[in-house]
Design an enzyme around this catalytic site. Structure first.
Site, PDB file in Angstrom:
ATOM      1  N   ARG A  52       0.841  -1.211   0.000  1.00 34.66           N
ATOM      2  CA  ARG A  52       0.000   0.000   0.000  1.00 34.66           C
ATOM      3  C   ARG A  52       0.867   1.248   0.000  1.00 34.66           C
ATOM      4  NH1 ARG A  52      -4.512   0.742   4.595  1.00 34.66           N
ATOM      5  NH2 ARG A  52      -2.669   1.106   5.872  1.00 34.66           N
ATOM      6  N   LYS A 151      -2.563   7.038   1.217  1.00 34.16           N
ATOM      7  CA  LYS A 151      -2.349   7.314   2.651  1.00 34.16           C
ATOM      8  C   LYS A 151      -1.242   8.358   2.739  1.00 34.16           C
ATOM      9  CE  LYS A 151      -2.244   4.685   6.961  1.00 34.16           C
ATOM     10  NZ  LYS A 151      -3.270   5.457   7.648  1.00 34.16           N
ATOM     11  N   GLU A 184     -16.172   6.437   5.356  1.00 31.45           N
ATOM     12  CA  GLU A 184     -15.447   5.748   6.432  1.00 31.45           C
ATOM     13  C   GLU A 184     -15.457   6.625   7.671  1.00 31.45           C
ATOM     14  OE1 GLU A 184     -11.226   5.303   5.715  1.00 31.45           O
ATOM     15  OE2 GLU A 184     -11.140   7.109   4.497  1.00 31.45           O
TER      16      GLU A 184
HETATM   17  N1  PMP Z   1      -9.248   4.905   7.162  1.00 27.26           N
HETATM   18  C1  PMP Z   1      -8.345   5.846   7.452  1.00 27.26           C
HETATM   19  C2  PMP Z   1      -8.600   7.237   7.005  1.00 27.26           C
HETATM   20  C3  PMP Z   1      -7.181   5.526   8.158  1.00 27.26           C
HETATM   21  O1  PMP Z   1      -6.269   6.468   8.443  1.00 27.26           O
HETATM   22  C4  PMP Z   1      -6.973   4.186   8.563  1.00 27.26           C
HETATM   23  C5  PMP Z   1      -5.717   3.816   9.304  1.00 27.26           C
HETATM   24  N2  PMP Z   1      -5.750   4.237  10.634  1.00 27.26           N
HETATM   25  C6  PMP Z   1      -7.959   3.236   8.265  1.00 27.26           C
HETATM   26  C7  PMP Z   1      -9.068   3.626   7.547  1.00 27.26           C
HETATM   27  C8  PMP Z   1      -7.773   1.800   8.649  1.00 27.26           C
HETATM   28  O2  PMP Z   1      -6.799   1.210   7.832  1.00 27.26           O
HETATM   29  P1  PMP Z   1      -5.869   0.034   8.332  1.00 27.26           P
HETATM   30  O3  PMP Z   1      -6.774  -1.083   8.708  1.00 27.26           O
HETATM   31  O4  PMP Z   1      -5.031  -0.286   7.171  1.00 27.26           O
HETATM   32  O5  PMP Z   1      -5.101   0.544   9.499  1.00 27.26           O
END
Ligand code: PMP
Length: 305
Positions: A52, A151, A184
């Site tokens: 990622r 990200k 989200e």
């Molecule tokens: N959405 C956002 C905006 C995030 O920053 C994160 C990570 N904290 C997630 C979802 C969850 O992703 P992951 O399971 O890969 O940590």
């Protein structure tokens, strides 16, 4: 012993771990990052996180001068040197040191920073009793502006949403996309359960492609639960039987109220609990071992600073 932080091939004591004020990561939020968990001496889904990271970097035209394995070895070594057996890794790539213009062409080259530490996002009670969410006015960044799958080091969109929640006493919030569908949370993905089926906003709805989200989908499918990645409205969330959020930091947290509407019977749901149980077993069994010193961990491309 003082913790050490990895910066561009060297480990520095925490108090001396510094970057230039001319780094575009600081000046413009120009860079990408990952948040990764360590469980029982193993780094969970390291390869997926690094994939990622590579995709985020590619999306912002940031060429990584390190192989995935070089970054992996440096990550393992960061945990080892800090004695982290259970914890959290923050891995950042900044655009690097440049001048005061936006253009990255004057930057000398990206910097890789790895912090291996511990984390406790929510008290244990949150996992057993559940949390409450509120929808905030700030929409999640649109695909047309900055793809939310990136990200990036610029988290202002999420931070604004977080502050809006905190102003009303909420620790986590629901963010909609510009079409009004649920994208989200500010730092977590979102799931609902309805009549035994699991639903989560599709990637086109604007969530980050969460690693924990993917693990939860895997677990649910193994349990024989149908999973739909689709558009979800607030109505879908308010009237769900169960809701929960997922993230590397948060893991899986049951949600018991959204916008003042009680979810189900106001207690963490049974499918949520089942998935959380499998998740906890899975994380304790899987991952890249933090073992003996990694020989080439401290090797990254030399560059002019
Ligand atoms: N959405 C956002 C905006 C995030 O920053 C994160 C990570 N904290 C997630 C979802 C969850 O992703 P992951 O399971 O890969 O940590």
């Amino acid at each position: 012993m003082e913790p050490v932080v990895y910066i561009d091939g060297k480990f520095y004591p925490k108090s001396e771990a510094k970057i230039s004020v001319f780094d575009h990561g600081l000046l413009y939020g120009d860079g990408v990052f990952e948040g990764i968990r360590v469980y029982d001496n193993c780094i969970f889904r390291l390869d997926e996180h690094l994939e990622r990271l590579e995709d985020s970097a590619k999306a912002i035209l940031l060429k990584l001068p390190w192989s995935r394995e070089e970054i992996a070895l440096a990550t393992v070594e960061s945990c080892r040197r800090n004695g982290i057996k259970n914890g959290y890794i923050r891995l950042l790539v900044t655009r690097g040191v440049g001048d005061l213009g936006l253009s990255p062409t004057n930057c000398f080259g990206p910097s890789l920073i790895i912090i291996a530490a511990t984390i406790k996002l929510y008290p244990e009670e949150t996992y057993t009793k559940g949390m409450k969410l509120i929808t905030v006015p700030t929409p999640r960044t649109s695909h047309a502006a900055l793809p939310p799958a990136v990200k990036s080091l610029n988290y202002l969109n999420n931070i604004l949403a977080k502050i809006e929640g905190q102003l009303h006493g909420y620790n986590e919030v629901l963010m909609l996309n510009e079409a009004g569908f649920i994208a989200e949370c500010s730092a977590d993905n979102f799931f609902i359960v309805r009549k035994g089926k699991l639903y989560t906003p599709a990637t086109y709805a604007g969530p980050l492609r969460g690693i924990t989200r993917a693990v939860v989908i895997e677990i649910a499918e193994k349990l024989g639960v149908t999973v739909a990645e689709t558009n979800l409205t607030r109505y879908d969330a308010w009237t769900a039987d169960e809701c929960f959020i997922t993230g590397s930091g948060a893991e899986i947290v049951p949600v018991i109220e959204i916008d003042g509407r009680t979810i189900g019977d106001g207690k963490p749901g049974t499918l949520t609990a089942k998935i959380l149980k499998v998740f906890r077993t899975k994380v304790s069994k899987e991952g890249r071992m933090i073992g003996a010193p990694a020989k080439s961990a401290a090797k990254t491309k030399a560059k002019k600073k």
